[in-house]
Design an enzyme around this catalytic site. Structure first.
Site, PDB file in Angstrom:
ATOM      1  N   LYS A 120       0.815  -1.223   0.000  1.00 59.90           N
ATOM      2  CA  LYS A 120       0.000   0.000   0.000  1.00 59.90           C
ATOM      3  C   LYS A 120       0.844   1.266   0.000  1.00 59.90           C
ATOM      4  O   LYS A 120       0.446   2.282  -0.579  1.00 59.90           O
ATOM      5  CB  LYS A 120      -0.963   0.004   1.189  1.00 59.90           C
ATOM      6  N   GLU A 204      -3.047   7.787   8.186  1.00 56.43           N
ATOM      7  CA  GLU A 204      -3.906   8.627   7.352  1.00 56.43           C
ATOM      8  C   GLU A 204      -4.941   9.307   8.227  1.00 56.43           C
ATOM      9  O   GLU A 204      -5.318   8.768   9.272  1.00 56.43           O
ATOM     10  CB  GLU A 204      -4.665   7.767   6.319  1.00 56.43           C
ATOM     11  N   HIS A 239     -15.570  -6.012   6.019  1.00 57.29           N
ATOM     12  CA  HIS A 239     -14.773  -5.913   4.797  1.00 57.29           C
ATOM     13  C   HIS A 239     -15.130  -6.973   3.768  1.00 57.29           C
ATOM     14  O   HIS A 239     -14.398  -7.188   2.811  1.00 57.29           O
ATOM     15  CB  HIS A 239     -13.270  -5.930   5.116  1.00 57.29           C
ATOM     16  N   ARG A 296      -6.584  -7.697 -10.243  1.00 64.92           N
ATOM     17  CA  ARG A 296      -7.233  -8.935 -10.696  1.00 64.92           C
ATOM     18  C   ARG A 296      -8.638  -8.607 -11.196  1.00 64.92           C
ATOM     19  O   ARG A 296      -9.115  -7.486 -11.032  1.00 64.92           O
ATOM     20  CB  ARG A 296      -7.359  -9.888  -9.503  1.00 64.92           C
TER      21      ARG A 296
HETATM   22  C1  MV4 Z   1     -10.000   4.120   5.322  1.00 65.24           C
HETATM   23  C2  MV4 Z   1     -11.193   4.439   6.025  1.00 65.24           C
HETATM   24  C3  MV4 Z   1     -11.297   5.685   6.576  1.00 65.24           C
HETATM   25  N1  MV4 Z   1     -10.257   6.562   6.474  1.00 65.24           N
HETATM   26  N2  MV4 Z   1      -9.014   5.026   5.230  1.00 65.24           N
HETATM   27  C4  MV4 Z   1     -10.927  -0.441   4.511  1.00 65.24           C
HETATM   28  C5  MV4 Z   1     -10.508  -1.280   3.360  1.00 65.24           C
HETATM   29  C6  MV4 Z   1      -9.366  -0.578   2.771  1.00 65.24           C
HETATM   30  N3  MV4 Z   1      -9.248  -0.818   1.374  1.00 65.24           N
HETATM   31  C7  MV4 Z   1      -9.586   0.843   3.080  1.00 65.24           C
HETATM   32  N4  MV4 Z   1     -10.495   0.857   4.192  1.00 65.24           N
HETATM   33  C8  MV4 Z   1     -10.782   2.012   4.818  1.00 65.24           C
HETATM   34  N5  MV4 Z   1      -9.821   2.950   4.741  1.00 65.24           N
HETATM   35  C9  MV4 Z   1      -9.135   6.219   5.818  1.00 65.24           C
HETATM   36  N6  MV4 Z   1      -8.142   7.087   5.757  1.00 65.24           N
HETATM   37  C10 MV4 Z   1     -12.191   3.485   6.093  1.00 65.24           C
HETATM   38  C11 MV4 Z   1     -11.985   2.257   5.505  1.00 65.24           C
HETATM   39  C12 MV4 Z   1     -13.067   1.333   5.661  1.00 65.24           C
HETATM   40  C13 MV4 Z   1     -13.766   0.828   4.579  1.00 65.24           C
HETATM   41  C14 MV4 Z   1     -13.445   1.157   3.280  1.00 65.24           C
HETATM   42  C15 MV4 Z   1     -14.149   0.650   2.220  1.00 65.24           C
HETATM   43  C16 MV4 Z   1     -15.210  -0.214   2.454  1.00 65.24           C
HETATM   44  C17 MV4 Z   1     -15.540  -0.560   3.720  1.00 65.24           C
HETATM   45  C18 MV4 Z   1     -14.825  -0.061   4.796  1.00 65.24           C
HETATM   46  C19 MV4 Z   1     -15.187  -0.428   6.082  1.00 65.24           C
HETATM   47  C20 MV4 Z   1     -14.490   0.063   7.128  1.00 65.24           C
HETATM   48  C21 MV4 Z   1     -13.421   0.929   6.927  1.00 65.24           C
END
Ligand code: MV4
Length: 498
Positions: A120, A204, A239, A296
């Site tokens: 990442k 972040e 997730h 993918r």
């Molecule tokens: C975040 C966030 C809030 N703020 N980043 C979770 C999966 C990953 N790909 C990124 N994720 C998140 N990153 C910041 N700076 C909240 C999430 C997140 C989330 C993102 C997408 C779909 C579902 C989620 C569920 C919880 C938290």
């Protein structure tokens, strides 16, 4: 890249995706090879394939993940190319390299692009000079507490600590205030070390109430990269996505174009080829931020196929052969609306506990605008060794409303007995006013779902739930009961309510 026609394709996967890939290959006149574990001997994808080879016991670690066995099959059967599907070896750079060495085409991006996007931090580093918006935070790994405090004060709490080697939500930790930072950081580092063998973490700004919007991209090896619009995947649980739709109900054409172009910039930053997905968070003010790129074909790709009229697997194969994309960005248009729900063998009334068993009844819905991507048949047992997804149910309509009502109809027509499934949960989502308005975020399940709404003994806490229950009751009362006769003991609670 030299052009080379693929005549024989091995699918290094199982279940619905193996079948889905082979169907497209067959339509292209390409012969198909299945590799399967002992648990999948009787699976439809094995029967569908022109040739099939058993590669070991049920456990993935002894079969689907052993790439030496798969490469041996490639050599023995003179396979030209391998499609990895999703999961298993699909994002394994070592597998790509080993195939390359064996002279076999990997249907996917370069191992280098895969490697950058698999880390990442490396991904953020790669895209940062390409005009792609990033959530404010550390540049690179956090060096120690001092830096963490400094950054946190600049971007303000709450913050999120993420593992560089994580992804898909693994290895994340929210820190609300400075007094929790020391412990939070120490724990995040040790968890990352234990889980991924890499203790690098970064910080972040925590985006509250975000939406998960991802952009499908497609790139050929001649420098052409297009975006195939977005999918909204905010309805997820721990997730794990449960409902996806395309297009998003909240993007304007202008925002769609900006996000699409950002996604293309992400892909270009690593010379990406093939199908990929660029994941963004969209905050409440509709600012979007790059999160990660999945290198993918994704589970939810059918909604993109429904609204674009394209076959993503065929495109992947053409690109792997060295062909140019058969369209430009201006050729692509959104046609209608599509929704996918994932049918898992899990009990939504019981904390989504995996439910294993035999599909004593299995009749998927049919009719206009309905697509079912599945890998099981009536009488089959869901193996305990793999992901418990039974099927994906996809509907397409001229409008979002039509796609939703079609989904409700299709869910009601889906007859499954023998295992509990997430279908009642998906039906609940379709009926929920927050979903119907399109005004939902990643907290939807936490904020709106309680298992009682499925059992019909809701304690009256939520008006919305009561409305949905009433709606469901009304919906059902003017329909004839369609029950598998003589299978009452195996009928799910959902079916009994009908
Ligand atoms: C975040 C966030 C809030 N703020 N980043 C979770 C999966 C990953 N790909 C990124 N994720 C998140 N990153 C910041 N700076 C909240 C999430 C997140 C989330 C993102 C997408 C779909 C579902 C989620 C569920 C919880 C938290």
């Amino acid at each position: 890249m030299a052009k080379k026609k693929i005549q024989k394709l091995l699918v290094a996967n199982r279940g619905e995706i193996a079948l889905r890939v082979m169907r497209s290959a067959r339509e292209m006149g390409i012969s198909t090879v299945a590799v399967y574990s002992e648990a999948d001997r009787n699976a439809p994808f094995v029967r569908f394939a022109d040739e099939a080879v058993c590669i070991g016991p049920a456990a993935s670690k002894e079969s689907y993940l052993v790439f030496e066995k798969i490469i041996k099959v490639c050599k023995d059967l003179k396979v030209d190319a391998v499609h990895p599907g999703y999961g298993f070896l699909s994002e394994n750079g070592d597998f790509c390299r080993a195939l390359e060495k064996a002279g076999v085409i990997f249907v996917g991006p370069s191992p280098q692009a895969m490697k950058v996007m698999g880390d990442k931090l490396a991904a953020k580093e790669a895209v940062k000079n390409h005009g792609v918006p990033l959530v404010p935070g550390t540049e690179g790994a956090v060096s120690g507490l001092e830096e963490a405090i400094k950054v946190a004060k600049t971007i303000t709490f709450p913050i999120l600590i993420k593992a560089a080697a994580g992804g898909g939500g693994k290895g994340m930790r929210i820190v609300e205030q400075e007094s929790e930072l020391k412990e939070g950081l120490e724990r995040a580092i040790s968890e990352a070390q234990n889980a991924f063998g890499d203790g690098s973490v970064f910080i972040e700004k925590y985006v509250a109430g975000p939406r998960h919007i991802e952009v499908q991209i497609m790139a050929d090896s001649h420098g052409n990269t297009c975006y195939l619009f977005e999918r909204e995947c905010s309805i997820q649980r721990r997730h794990q996505k449960v409902v996806e739709e395309a297009p998003s109900a909240v993007l304007t054409p202008e925002l769609r174009k900006r996000m699409g172009e950002a996604a293309v910039a992400v892909a270009r930053s690593v010379d990406y080829t093939g199908a990929g997905t660029v994941e963004f968070l969209l905050d409440e003010q509709k600012n979007f931020y790059f999160m990660e790129m999945n290198t993918r074909l994704q589970v939810e790709h059918p909604v993109t196929e429904m609204i674009t009229g394209l076959d993503l697997v065929k495109l992947q194969i053409r690109v792997a052969e060295g062909e140019q994309l058969p369209f430009t960005q201006d050729d692509l248009k959104i046609n209608g609306h599509a929704i996918e729900v994932r049918v898992y063998a899990e009990d939504p009334a019981n904390n989504f506990l995996p439910d294993i068993g035999t599909l004593t009844t299995y009749r998927p819905p049919q009719g206009p605008g309905v697509r079912v991507d599945d890998g099981f048949e009536e009488g089959m047992t869901i193996p305990i060794f793999y992901d418990p997804m039974i099927a994906k149910l996809i509907t397409h309509g001229a409008t979002r409303e039509e796609a939703i009502s079609r989904m409700e109809r299709a869910i009601d027509d889906y007859a499954i007995a023998g295992v509990e499934t997430t279908l009642p949960f998906c039906r609940f989502v379709m009926g929920h006013e927050t979903f119907r308005k399109g005004q939902y975020d990643t907290h939807f399940v936490r904020d709106h779902f309680r298992p009682e709404v499925l059992l019909g003994n809701d304690t009256g806490e939520g008006e919305a739930a009561a409305l949905v229950a009433a709606q469901l009751f009304a919906d059902r009362s003017n329909r004839p009961a369609a029950q598998p006769v003589g299978a009452a003991a195996e009928v799910s609670p959902w079916k009994l309510k009908r």
